[in-house]
Design an enzyme around this catalytic site. Structure first.
Site, PDB file in Angstrom:
ATOM      1  N   LYS A 197       0.830  -1.199   0.000  1.00  0.00           N
ATOM      2  CA  LYS A 197       0.000   0.000   0.000  1.00  0.00           C
ATOM      3  C   LYS A 197       0.867   1.253   0.000  1.00  0.00           C
ATOM      4  CE  LYS A 197      -3.677  -0.530   2.558  1.00  0.00           C
ATOM      5  NZ  LYS A 197      -4.292  -0.694   3.891  1.00  0.00           N
ATOM      6  N   ARG A 235      -3.059   3.416   8.664  1.00  0.00           N
ATOM      7  CA  ARG A 235      -3.430   2.239   7.867  1.00  0.00           C
ATOM      8  C   ARG A 235      -2.329   1.190   7.823  1.00  0.00           C
ATOM      9  NH1 ARG A 235      -4.589   4.886   2.104  1.00  0.00           N
ATOM     10  NH2 ARG A 235      -5.801   2.978   1.795  1.00  0.00           N
ATOM     11  N   GLY A 281      -8.278  -7.161   4.510  1.00  0.00           N
ATOM     12  CA  GLY A 281      -9.101  -7.141   5.714  1.00  0.00           C
ATOM     13  C   GLY A 281      -8.520  -7.851   6.922  1.00  0.00           C
ATOM     14  N   MET A 317      -5.707  -7.031   8.686  1.00  0.00           N
ATOM     15  CA  MET A 317      -5.121  -6.160   9.711  1.00  0.00           C
ATOM     16  C   MET A 317      -5.969  -4.903   9.863  1.00  0.00           C
ATOM     17  SD  MET A 317      -1.092  -6.822   9.110  1.00  0.00           S
ATOM     18  CE  MET A 317      -1.241  -6.304   7.434  1.00  0.00           C
ATOM     19  N   ARG A 339      -3.301  -1.285  -6.551  1.00  0.00           N
ATOM     20  CA  ARG A 339      -2.384  -2.429  -6.615  1.00  0.00           C
ATOM     21  C   ARG A 339      -2.744  -3.249  -7.833  1.00  0.00           C
ATOM     22  NH1 ARG A 339      -5.359  -4.756  -1.515  1.00  0.00           N
ATOM     23  NH2 ARG A 339      -7.340  -4.960  -2.579  1.00  0.00           N
ATOM     24  N   HIS A 357      -8.447 -36.399   4.702  1.00  0.00           N
ATOM     25  CA  HIS A 357      -8.142 -37.509   3.804  1.00  0.00           C
ATOM     26  C   HIS A 357      -8.865 -37.349   2.471  1.00  0.00           C
ATOM     27  CE1 HIS A 357      -8.801 -41.602   2.175  1.00  0.00           C
ATOM     28  NE2 HIS A 357      -7.522 -41.754   2.519  1.00  0.00           N
ATOM     29  N   ARG A 407       4.696 -47.917 -15.105  1.00  0.00           N
ATOM     30  CA  ARG A 407       4.667 -48.933 -14.049  1.00  0.00           C
ATOM     31  C   ARG A 407       4.257 -50.259 -14.669  1.00  0.00           C
ATOM     32  NH1 ARG A 407       1.729 -44.644 -12.631  1.00  0.00           N
ATOM     33  NH2 ARG A 407       2.401 -43.310 -10.924  1.00  0.00           N
ATOM     34  N   ARG A 418       9.609 -49.089 -15.511  1.00  0.00           N
ATOM     35  CA  ARG A 418      10.090 -49.518 -14.191  1.00  0.00           C
ATOM     36  C   ARG A 418       9.750 -50.982 -13.998  1.00  0.00           C
ATOM     37  NH1 ARG A 418       7.537 -46.889  -8.901  1.00  0.00           N
ATOM     38  NH2 ARG A 418       5.762 -48.193  -9.498  1.00  0.00           N
ATOM     39  N   SER A 428      16.164 -41.421 -11.974  1.00  0.00           N
ATOM     40  CA  SER A 428      14.850 -40.784 -11.909  1.00  0.00           C
ATOM     41  C   SER A 428      14.452 -40.734 -10.442  1.00  0.00           C
ATOM     42  CB  SER A 428      13.828 -41.579 -12.717  1.00  0.00           C
ATOM     43  OG  SER A 428      12.560 -40.971 -12.579  1.00  0.00           O
ATOM     44  N   CYS A 459       9.993 -38.479 -11.196  1.00  0.00           N
ATOM     45  CA  CYS A 459       8.740 -39.107 -11.604  1.00  0.00           C
ATOM     46  C   CYS A 459       7.757 -39.255 -10.461  1.00  0.00           C
ATOM     47  CB  CYS A 459       9.010 -40.463 -12.250  1.00  0.00           C
ATOM     48  SG  CYS A 459       9.731 -41.658 -11.129  1.00  0.00           S
ATOM     49  N   TYR A 468      14.396 -33.450 -16.983  1.00  0.00           N
ATOM     50  CA  TYR A 468      12.954 -33.465 -17.260  1.00  0.00           C
ATOM     51  C   TYR A 468      12.157 -33.739 -15.991  1.00  0.00           C
ATOM     52  CZ  TYR A 468      13.208 -38.560 -17.022  1.00  0.00           C
ATOM     53  OH  TYR A 468      13.393 -39.840 -16.584  1.00  0.00           O
TER      54      TYR A 468
HETATM   55  P1  ADP Z   1      -7.569  -2.181   3.705  1.00  0.00           P
HETATM   56  O1  ADP Z   1      -6.162  -2.602   3.576  1.00  0.00           O
HETATM   57  O2  ADP Z   1      -8.381  -3.116   4.547  1.00  0.00           O
HETATM   58  O3  ADP Z   1      -8.189  -1.868   2.374  1.00  0.00           O
HETATM   59  P2  ADP Z   1      -7.244   0.662   4.084  1.00  0.00           P
HETATM   60  O4  ADP Z   1      -6.075   1.154   4.827  1.00  0.00           O
HETATM   61  O5  ADP Z   1      -7.154   0.748   2.612  1.00  0.00           O
HETATM   62  O6  ADP Z   1      -7.577  -0.813   4.557  1.00  0.00           O
HETATM   63  O7  ADP Z   1      -8.461   1.517   4.594  1.00  0.00           O
HETATM   64  C1  ADP Z   1      -9.764   1.104   4.819  1.00  0.00           C
HETATM   65  C2  ADP Z   1     -10.723   2.045   4.110  1.00  0.00           C
HETATM   66  O8  ADP Z   1     -10.530   3.389   4.544  1.00  0.00           O
HETATM   67  C3  ADP Z   1     -10.530   2.064   2.613  1.00  0.00           C
HETATM   68  O9  ADP Z   1     -11.790   2.112   2.009  1.00  0.00           O
HETATM   69  C4  ADP Z   1      -9.773   3.325   2.357  1.00  0.00           C
HETATM   70  O10 ADP Z   1     -10.031   3.825   1.087  1.00  0.00           O
HETATM   71  C5  ADP Z   1     -10.297   4.256   3.459  1.00  0.00           C
HETATM   72  N1  ADP Z   1      -9.302   5.244   3.825  1.00  0.00           N
HETATM   73  C6  ADP Z   1      -8.068   5.004   4.280  1.00  0.00           C
HETATM   74  N2  ADP Z   1      -7.390   6.140   4.484  1.00  0.00           N
HETATM   75  C7  ADP Z   1      -8.226   7.162   4.156  1.00  0.00           C
HETATM   76  C8  ADP Z   1      -8.081   8.587   4.140  1.00  0.00           C
HETATM   77  N3  ADP Z   1      -6.960   9.182   4.481  1.00  0.00           N
HETATM   78  N4  ADP Z   1      -9.144   9.302   3.759  1.00  0.00           N
HETATM   79  C9  ADP Z   1     -10.299   8.697   3.396  1.00  0.00           C
HETATM   80  N5  ADP Z   1     -10.487   7.367   3.382  1.00  0.00           N
HETATM   81  C10 ADP Z   1      -9.457   6.590   3.759  1.00  0.00           C
HETATM   82 MG    MG Z   2       8.690 -45.805  -5.347  1.00  0.00          MG
HETATM   83 MG    MG Z   3      -7.721  -0.600   1.134  1.00  0.00          MG
END
Ligand code: ADP
Ligand code: MG
Ligand code: MG
Length: 877
Positions: A22, A91, A100, A102, A333, A449, A569, A624, A761, A829, A849
Site C-alpha cells: 500500500k 493504515r 481485511g 489487519m 495495486r 483424507h 509402471r 520400471r 529418476s 517421476c 525433465y
Molecule cells: P484495507 O487494507 O483493509 O483496504 P485501508 O487502509 O485501505 O484498509 O483503509 C480502509 C478504508 O478506509 C478504505 O476504504 C480506504 O479507502 C479508506 N481510507 C483510508 N485512508 C483514508 C483517508 N486518508 N481518507 C479517506 N479514506 C481513507
Molecule cells: Mg517408489
Molecule cells: Mg484498502
C-alpha cells in the site's frame, strides 16, 4: 542511522519490502502526480523491531514527529487543532496484500473540541462532523482498545431503529458519540483518549500488533506468506466521502477481473466513508452511474485508470474517495483475477504493446491453467442449492448419492455415476473414491483424507459440509430446511465453489481440455492459452514426460505435449486374469515350475509394451520393473483364513494361505519389494527385460529405458544390470539401464550408483516418505492437518517437494551423479513432477525433465517455461 519513516514523495513501487504494498503504491501514485492525500509511511523494519523487542526502535517517535510536522506544514493545519483540525488515517499495509486481515483507523485527531472545527471546515456541516467522530471512536475502540465491536454496532442499530445511517441527524449522532464514549469507559476503565498525538501513537502500535492477530496468522499460513515480514503503517491525511451527496467512496478495477475484458467495473456509494462500500451497509451503485452524478470526477477517474494501467502494465484495482466534487486516490495495486482473466489479460496486454510474450508467460500460473481444465457446471442452468461445504478439489460432478465404498464400486461397475457421501473418508474408502465421480464429506478440512486424496486423483471433492447431517448406516443425509437425500437420489457438487445442489446440473467440458486434445482454438480464452503455451514451450529448458501405464494414457500424454514416458509402471500387468500366473509363481516349488509361470507371463508383458511403444512413436519410454511386494497380488489373508476355518478349502487354497502368511509384512513399504524382489526371485526381472527387448524389436524406433526401483546400494544395481545388459545384447536391442533414486542411501551414494546407472529418476514419493519417516497412507489422515495448523510445514511435503530436506538429497545426488557420469540423464517421476513449485525446483537444480500424470502435463510445460523466465523475474506472487 536507520531511516524508519518515508514521506509519500520519497518512496516508490519497488520498495514493497520496506514500505508494504500500500505504502509503495501510494508513493508511486504521488510521484505520478495523481491526487493522493499527502502522508508518510513507517517502515516494516520499524514493525519488525517493535515485534521482536516489544518496543518501537529508538528515534522512531522523533522521526514520526518530524514527518507529522512537515505534513502539518503542507496542509496548513495542525493535527486535531480545535478550530481547524488536520485529521489522518493510520493504515496497515504489508508487502503482500492481506485483505481485511489487519487494521486501519480513520479520522484520527477528533475530540470534543476539534469536532466543531471539522464542522466549520465543511461549511457548518455538523452532521458530517459528528458522523466522523462516532466512526473514530468505533474504529479506535474496536481495533486499538480491543473492545467487542458488537457493542458499538448494537448501539448504532438501536439508534437507527430500521432507518439507514444517512438518516441520522447531527443531534442523534452527537448522542451516539456520548453512548460510544460510555462504552469505552465501561469496557476499559478509562476515557477515550482526547489528545490527537496520543491517538495517533496508539493507533500505530495497534497496527504493528495486528500483524500477529490470529486471523492474520491464519491467513499467512494459508497463503504461504512468511510470518516475519511485519507490516508498514501509513499515516495519510483524511479526505471525506461522508460530506453529503456530492461526496462518496468507491472501488474499481481497470478491467473485469472475471473475464479480463476492458471496461468500467466498480461500485460507488454516495455520502459514505472507508469500508462502507464493501461492508454492504447500504446498496452501492454501479460505477457507471457516477457519470450522471459527477461527470468531471468520473472523467478524471477514467483517465487515471488508464494512466495506472499503462504505468503498471497490468490490471489494477483502486480505492478512491470524492470529497465535495474533488477526486482523491487512496490505494492501488495489481489486482487479483480469475484464471480465465489471467490468460486473457496477459495476451491483451501483449497486443496493446504493453508487455512482451516472456512477461505474458510469467503473468499466469500452472494452478490457473489447471483450474481451466476442470469441467464446470453450466452457468445458465437452473439449480437447486441445498448446502455449501469447502471447495476441496475443483470440478463439477453429478451422480447418485451413495454412502459406502462398496455401494460406490457396485453401482459404478453397473455403469452408474455416483457421488460418494461420507462423514469423513479413510483409506478403506479408496476403492469407492476411485469409482465415484465426486466425493462429499460433512467433516474435515482441506487437508482431510478426502480432500488430499481427491486432489491427488484430480477428482471433484467438497468436504466439511457441516450443514449436512450424514447417516451412512441409514443411507441418507439431511440438508438445512429438512431436505432429505436418500441413496440413489441424484446430486451435483461443485468442487470449485463448494456448492451442493439437488438433482442433475448440466456439465460442460472445459474448452481448454478439448484444445489440448487437439481441437482448434476457437474462443478467445483458448486462443490466449494456445499462445502462452507455445511461448512457454519455446522458452523452457526442462523436458516434460508422462507417467503412463497404458497405450491409452500414453496417447493422451502425447496429445497433451509429453516428450516421452518418464514412468511406466508394470504392476498393473500382474492384475486381473494374470493373478493366477502370479499365484503359480509364488507357489512354485521347483525351478522348473517357477520358470513355467514366468514363461506364461512373458508374452502377455510383451504385448503390453508393444502397445505403449506404438503409442509413443519413437519417444523414449522409461519402464520400471516390478516394484510392489508380491503379496499385493495374492488373495487377502483374512478371506483365506475365514475360508480355511469354515473348511471349504482346496489344496491350492491351503498352499496359498501358507504363502500369504509367509509373505505377510509388518511394514510392506520397507519390505520385500523393488530390486529386492529381483534379487530374491530368480528370473523375474530377466523375464521383464526380455519382454521389453522382444517388444522393442517389433516396433521400429522404440526407445526403451529400463529402470530399477528401490536401489539403496550400487551392488544391488550391478547385479541386476549385468543380467539386463546380457539379455539386451542377446536380443540386439539398444536400451539405457538406469535407476530410481528413492532411498536416502541411494541419494547419498549417488556417485557410486552412477557407475552402474545411465540415468536417474527421482521417485520423490518414496524419497519423501523415507526422508521424513512418514508412511504416507497413515500420516495424511492421522495428523497432517494438525501439522499444517502448527506450521511444521506450510504445505504437505507430498504435495510440494520439500526443498530443504528432500530437495537437498536430490541436489546432492544430481551433483555427485553427474561428477561420475557427466552425461547422466536425470528426471523426476513422483507426483511432484506436476506441482508448480516442484517444477521450479527441478529447473533450478538442473534436472533434464519432469514426469507427471497426463493431465498435469500442460501445467508442467507452463511452469517449466515460467521457471526458465523467473531467472530474471523473481517476484511472481
Ligand atoms: P484495507 O487494507 O483493509 O483496504 P485501508 O487502509 O485501505 O484498509 O483503509 C480502509 C478504508 O478506509 C478504505 O476504504 C480506504 O479507502 C479508506 N481510507 C483510508 N485512508 C483514508 C483517508 N486518508 N481518507 C479517506 N479514506 C481513507
Ligand atoms: Mg517408489
Ligand atoms: Mg484498502
Amino acid at each position: 542511522m536507520a531511516k524508519y519513516v518515508y514521506d509519500f514523495t520519497e518512496g516508490n513501487r519497488n520498495l514493497k519490502d520496506l514500505l508494504g504494498g500500500k505504502g509503495a503504491n501510494l508513493a508511486e501514485m504521488t510521484n505520478l502526480g495523481l491526487p493522493v492525500p499527502p502522508g508518510f509511511t513507517i517502515t516494516t523494519e520499524a514493525c519488525r523491531h517493535y515485534l521482536a523487542e516489544g518496543a518501537a526502535p529508538d528515534g522512531l517517535d522523533q522521526e514520526v514527529e518530524e514527518h507529522l510536522r512537515a505534513l502539518e506544514e503542507t496542509m496548513g493545519k495542525r493535527l486535531g487543532q480545535a478550530d481547524d483540525p488536520l485529521l489522518v488515517s493510520v493504515r496497515s499495509g504489508a508487502k503482500f496484500s492481506m485483505p481485511g486481515m489487519m487494521e486501519t483507523v480513520l479520522n484520527i485527531g477528533l475530540n470534543d473540541d476539534s469536532v466543531h472545527g471539522l464542522a466549520k471546515q465543511a461549511g457548518g456541516n455538523e452532521r458530517f462532523a459528528w458522523d466522523s467522530y462516532r466512526r473514530l471512536i468505533q474504529m479506535f475502540g474496536k481495533t486499538v482498545l480491543g473492545i467487542e465491536g458488537d457493542l458499538f454496532e448494537d448501539a448504532l442499530d438501536a439508534l437507527k431503529d430500521g432507518r439507514q445511517d444517512t438518516d441520522l441527524d447531527a443531534g442523534e449522532l452527537q448522542h451516539l458519540v456520548e453512548s460510544y464514549k460510555r462504552i469505552v469507559r465501561e469496557q476499559t476503565g478509562s476515557d477515550f483518549p482526547a489528545d490527537p498525538r496520543e491517538q495517533m501513537r496508539m493507533a500505530v502500535m495497534a497496527v504493528f500488533d495486528s500483524w500477529n492477530a490470529p486471523r492474520a496468522v491464519l491467513y499467512r499460513r494459508q497463503e504461504r506468506i512468511p510470518a516475519d515480514l511485519g507490516t508498514a503503517v501509513n499515516v495519510c491525511s483524511m479526505v471525506f466521502g461522508n460530506c453529503g451527496g456530492d461526496s462518496g467512496t468507491g472501488v474499481a478495477f481497470t478491467r473485469d477481473p472475471g473475464s479480463g475484458r476492458q471496461g468500467i467495473y466498480g461500485d460507488y456509494l454516495q455520502n459514505a466513508q472507508g469500508e462502507d462500500v464493501v461492508a454492504g451497509i447500504r446498496n452501492t451503485m454501479p460505477l457507471q452511474e457516477l457519470e450522471r452524478i459527477d461527470k468531471r470526477s468520473y472523467d478524471e477517474l477514467l483517465s487515471i485508470m488508464e494512466t495506472l494501467e499503462n504505468h503498471y502494465r497490468d490490471l489494477c484495482d483502486i480505492e478512491f474517495t470524492i470529497e465535495r466534487g474533488k477526486l482523491w486516490m487512496l490505494q492501488t495495486r495489481v489486482g487479483k483475477r480469475t484464471a480465465g482473466a489471467a490468460f486473457r489479460i496477459a495476451t491483451q496486454l501483449v497486443d496493446q504493446g504493453l508487455i512482451t510474450m516472456d512477461e505474458a508467460v510469467t503473468r499466469v500460473t500452472g494452478d490457473q491453467l489447471a483450474r481451466l481444465m476442470f469441467p464446470r457446471f453450466d452457468a445458465d442452468a437452473g439449480k437447486r442449492r441445498i448446502a455449501k461445504g469447502m471447495n476441496a478439489s475443483p470440478g463439477a460432478a453429478v451422480g447418485k448419492a451413495v454412502f459406502s465404498s462398496e455401494r460406490a464400486t457396485e453401482l459404478a461397475a453397473a455403469g452408474e455415476d455416483v457421488i460418494l457421501v461420507r462423514r469423513e473418508t479413510n483409506p478403506d474408502d479408496l476403492a469407492g473414491m476411485i469409482a465415484a465421480r465426486g466425493i462429499l464429506t460433512s467433516r474435515g478440512g482441506k487437508t482431510s483424507h478426502a480432500a488430499v486424496v481427491a486432489r491427488g486423483m484430480g477428482k471433484t471433492c467438497v468436504c466439511g459440509a457441516e450443514e449436512l447431517d450424514v447417516d451412512t448406516a441409514g443411507g441418507t443425509f439431511t440438508a438445512p430446511g429438512g431436505v432429505v437425500v436418500n441413496e440413489g437420489d441424484v446430486i451435483s457438487i461443485d468442487g470449485t465453489s463448494g456448492e451442493i445442489y439437488l438433482g442433475e446440473v448440466p456439465v460442460v467440458a472445459s474448452a481448454v481440455v478439448e484444445y489440448f486434445e487437439g481441437a482448434e482454438p476457437e474462443d478467445d480464452l483458448v486462443r490466449a492459452v494456445d499462445r502462452i503455451m507455445r511461448h512457454a514451450d519455446a522458452t523452457r529448458r526442462l523436458g516434460v514426460r508422462a507417467n503412463a501405464d497404458t497405450p491409452e494414457d500414453a496417447a493422451r500424454a502425447v496429445r497433451f505435449g509429453a516428450e516421452g514416458i518418464g514412468l511406466c509402471r508394470t504392476e498393473h500387468m500382474f492384475l486381473g486374469d494374470r493373478r493366477q500366473l502370479v499365484e503359480d509363481l509364488v507357489l512354485a516349488g521347483t525351478a522348473e515350475e517357477r520358470q513355467a509361470a514366468l514363461d506364461a507371463l512373458e508374452p502377455l508383458q510383451k504385448s503390453d509394451f508393444i502397445g505403449i511403444f506404438q503409442a509413443m512413436d519413437g519417444r523414449p519410454v522409461t519402464i520400471r520393473l516390478i516394484d510392489p511386494p508380491l503379496h499385493e497380488f495374492l488373495p487377502d489373508i483374512v478371506e483365506l483364513s475365514v475360508k480355511a476355518a469354515t473348511g471349504e478349502v482346496t489344496d491350492k487354497d491351503r498352499a496359498l494361505l501358507a504363502a500369504v502368511k509367509r509373505l505377510h509384512e509388518q511394514n510392506p513399504m520397507l519390505g520385500l519389494r523393488g530390486v529386492r524382489l529381483g534379487l530374491v526371485i530368480p528370473g523375474l526381472f530377466a523375464m521383464q527385460v526380455r519382454a521389453i527387448a522382444q517388444a522393442a524389436k517389433e516396433v521400429p524406433g522404440a526407445r526403451p529405458e529400463i529402470m530399477i526401483p528401490l536401489i539403496a546400494a550400487v551392488q544391488e544395481l550391478e547385479y541386476v544390470r549385468e543380467e539386463a545388459v546380457a539379455i539386451l545384447a542377446e536380443t540386439g536391442v539398444d536400451a539405457l539401464v538406469g535407476t530410481m533414486v528413492e532411498t536416502p542411501r541411494a541419494a547419498l551414494t549417488a556417485g557410486q550408483i552412477a557407475e552402474a546407472a545411465e540415468f536417474f529418476s527421482f521417485g520423490t514419493n518414496d524419497l519423501t516418505q523415507m526422508a521424513w519417516g512418514f508412511s504416507r497412507d497413515d500420516v495424511e489422515a492421522a495428523f497432517f492437518s494438525r501439522y499444517l495448523e502448527l506450521g511444521v510445514f506450510g504445505v504437505s511435503p507430498f504435495e510440494t517437494l520439500d526443498r530443504e530436506g528432500v530437495g537437498r538429497l536430490v541436489a546432492i545426488a544430481t551433483e555427485e551423479g553427474r561428477a561420475t557420469r557427466p552425461d547422466l540423464k536425470i528426471g523426476i517421476c513422483g507426483e511432484h513432477g506436476g506441482d508448480p513449485d516442484s517444477v521450479h525446483f527441478c529447473h533450478d537444480t538442473g534436472l533434464d525433465y519432469v514426469s507427471c500424470s497426463p493431465f498435469r502435463i500442460p501445467v508442467a510445460r507452463l511452469e517449466a517455461g515460467r521457471a526458465a523466465l523467473s531467472d530474471t523475474d523473481s517476484d511472481t506472487r
